[in-house]
Design an enzyme around this catalytic site. Structure first.
Site, PDB file in Angstrom:
ATOM      1  N   CYS A  60      62.306 -38.294  59.406  1.00  0.00           N
ATOM      2  CA  CYS A  60      62.724 -36.957  59.110  1.00  0.00           C
ATOM      3  C   CYS A  60      62.241 -36.080  60.033  1.00  0.00           C
ATOM      4  CB  CYS A  60      62.002 -36.551  57.610  1.00  0.00           C
ATOM      5  SG  CYS A  60      60.009 -36.572  57.878  1.00  0.00           S
ATOM      6  N   ASP A 120      49.028 -38.683  61.460  1.00  0.00           N
ATOM      7  CA  ASP A 120      49.618 -39.094  60.414  1.00  0.00           C
ATOM      8  C   ASP A 120      50.036 -40.452  60.690  1.00  0.00           C
ATOM      9  OD1 ASP A 120      51.377 -39.637  58.162  1.00  0.00           O
ATOM     10  OD2 ASP A 120      52.936 -38.035  58.955  1.00  0.00           O
ATOM     11  N   GLN A 126      57.370 -46.961  59.562  1.00  0.00           N
ATOM     12  CA  GLN A 126      58.518 -46.821  60.076  1.00  0.00           C
ATOM     13  C   GLN A 126      58.849 -47.491  61.336  1.00  0.00           C
ATOM     14  OE1 GLN A 126      57.680 -42.449  59.956  1.00  0.00           O
ATOM     15  NE2 GLN A 126      59.027 -42.168  58.216  1.00  0.00           N
TER      16      GLN A 126
END
Length: 165
Positions: A60, A120, A126
């Site tokens: 994103c 993060d 991912q």
């Protein structure tokens, strides 16, 4: 007689072209986002173009193509073909690196240092998925696989030995 080291040969031509939250808003990032089926089409194109390695990381907050090629412009071209993005928007909002700068960037991404929220670690899963997909489509050569694995190991060590999270 000079013997060429294939590791350094791949290092010098290891490139990334990407767009992320630092220089673009959600509407621009959305133009460059890749659905899984588009990522696969891009990897298939990389195989057709005989790239020794290619990997797509699309989240994103970022879309990045890592590849072994003569210049990041080849990656930018493929990104624009497989998304709704265009070259002007990429030039205005994107980034590209070659060689060791690409490795450094990948390590920062894996460590969560290039995330909107520092530390993060969602990016790890991912990144693993991107590498797996690339390998399944015969796009992850041994050099890129080692670099990705080292970046993941480094990230794990940062997470366990520091308070960064």
């Amino acid at each position: 007689m000079i013997i060429e080291d294939p590791i350094h040969q791949f290092l010098d031509s290891f490139c990334v072209a990407g767009i992320n939250y630092r220089k673009s808003d959600i509407s621009i990032r959305g133009k460059f986002s890749l659905l899984p089926e588009h990522s696969i089409s891009l990897l298939d194109q990389a195989v057709q173009k005989r790239f020794p390695g290619c990997m797509v990381l699309s989240t994103c907050n970022r879309t990045e193509i890592y590849g072994i090629c003569d210049h990041p412009n080849r990656l930018i071209e493929m990104l624009c073909i497989h998304t709704h993005g265009n070259l002007k928007d990429f030039v205005d909002h994107g980034y590209q690196y070659m060689g060791l700068a690409t490795v450094e960037h990948l390590f920062k991404v894996a460590a969560g240092l290039d995330s909107q929220i520092i530390g993060d670690y969602e990016i790890l899963s991912q990144l693993k998925l991107a590498a797996k997909q690339s390998k399944e489509h015969f796009c992850l050569n041994s050099f890129m696989e080692r670099v990705v694995n080292f970046s993941l190991q480094s990230s794990k060590e940062i997470k366990t030995k520091t308070k960064l999270s």
